[in-house]
Write an enzyme that holds these catalytic residues in place. Structure first.
Site, short mmCIF file in Angstrom:
data_model
loop_
_atom_site.label_atom_id
_atom_site.label_comp_id
_atom_site.label_asym_id
_atom_site.label_seq_id
_atom_site.Cartn_x
_atom_site.Cartn_y
_atom_site.Cartn_z
N SER A 95 2.13 9.86 1.11
CA SER A 95 3.14 9.37 2.03
C SER A 95 3.93 10.55 2.62
O SER A 95 3.35 11.41 3.26
CB SER A 95 4.04 8.35 1.33
OG SER A 95 4.84 7.64 2.26
N ASP A 223 -3.31 -0.62 2.36
CA ASP A 223 -2.02 -0.03 2.68
C ASP A 223 -1.25 -0.95 3.63
O ASP A 223 -1.61 -1.10 4.79
CB ASP A 223 -2.22 1.35 3.32
CG ASP A 223 -0.92 2.15 3.43
OD1 ASP A 223 0.15 1.52 3.56
OD2 ASP A 223 -0.98 3.38 3.37
N HIS A 252 -0.57 1.69 -0.51
CA HIS A 252 0.01 2.90 0.06
C HIS A 252 0.28 3.96 -1.00
O HIS A 252 0.10 5.15 -0.77
CB HIS A 252 1.31 2.55 0.79
CG HIS A 252 2.00 3.72 1.41
ND1 HIS A 252 1.44 4.44 2.44
CD2 HIS A 252 3.20 4.30 1.15
CE1 HIS A 252 2.26 5.42 2.79
NE2 HIS A 252 3.33 5.35 2.02
#
Length: 284
Positions: A95, A223, A252
């Site tokens: 991320s 995700d 994610h």
């Protein structure tokens, strides 16, 4: 050590294992502790260094009212690496940590990069606003009656529901680890300043046309936070040499969803680079 709502804050970084250096970078509002399920699988192969980012729980503080940005976060990661004497490590990030790994790649710092659902790719302010709203909703929910939240999170079904936007299998997070994740979230002082910085500075725009080290971008099939079509495709235009890999059955933040898959996704890249370096140094 300062305390958060249910326990001590994470130390500023974790280091363990033997081998070539590997840096693990977490996402926004997290700490290095999100990598705990994967670290034991990496330690036999690497000197694992997992720092907590600037402005996050247990990480270095930033000046109140001072500017914080993705570039200043990358500066702080480089400061940590300089302090521990690491020059060109492998870098894996998730991320925001994935975005940082690409920022470090643009600076020529890594030996290789493995970015899991990296942030930093969007084409409209509405797409950025959607993700910011999602993160802020989680932050606000965690700050409402935290004792009740902790009690609820003791149940696996509640963890599955509570982490549904970031993980496909939140029920796999042990209750104690869920409490730590909650602590890390509510203790992140840099959340709103970083979100403001992304709006001010825009998406990732580094020049990775001519990198000579491998970059693997791995995107969770499930995700829900930043789906690949809207957030991954724009980002990959800046990373033309990247290998794209879809990770089946994970969300994610995949480290609890499937630690073995995450570790292997890293080791496939780092192992190939290290073997090539050994051959080059020893000769035919």
């Amino acid at each position: 050590m300062p305390r958060t709502r249910s326990g001590p804050a994470a130390p500023p970084y974790h280091r363990s294992g033997e081998g070539s250096p590997l840096v693990l970078l977490h996402g926004l509002t997290g700490t290095w502790r999100i990598w705990r399920p994967v670290i034991p699988l990496l330690e036999p192969h690497h000197d694992v260094i997992a720092p907590t980012l600037l402005g996050h729980a247990g990480g270095a503080a930033y000046a109140s009212g001072g500017e914080i940005s993705v570039k200043s976060l990358a500066d702080d990661v480089e400061r940590v690496l300089d302090e521990v004497g690491v020059d060109r490590p492998h870098v894996a990030g998730n991320s925001l940590g994935g975005w940082l790994s690409l920022e470090l790649a643009a600076r020529g710092r890594p030996a290789s990069v493995i970015a899991f659902s990296p942030a930093g790719g969007w084409t409209t302010e509405a797409q950025l606003a959607r993700v910011s709203k999602l993160i802020l909703q989680g932050f606000k929910a965690a700050n409402v009656a935290p004792e009740s939240v902790l009690r609820i999170l003791r149940r696996p079904r509640a963890r599955l529901w509570g982490f549904r936007s970031t993980m496909a299998h939140g029920d796999r997070v042990p209750a104690a680890a869920a409490f730590e994740l909650l602590d890390d979230l509510v203790s992140c002082s840099a959340l709103e300043p970083i979100l403001e910085a992304t709006l001010r500075d825009g998406p990732f725009d580094g020049d990775l046309q001519d990198v000579t080290f491998p970059i693997r971008v791995a995107w969770g099939e499930l995700d829900r936070t930043i789906p690949f079509q809207d957030y991954g495709e724009p980002l990959l235009k800046h990373v033309p040499t990247a290998e794209l890999l879809e990770l089946p059955g994970v969300g994610h933040v995949p480290m609890y969803d499937d630690p073995q898959l995450v570790a292997q996704t890293i080791l496939d890249v780092t192992g190939a680079v290290d073997r090539a370096a050994t051959v080059a140094s020893t000769g035919p």
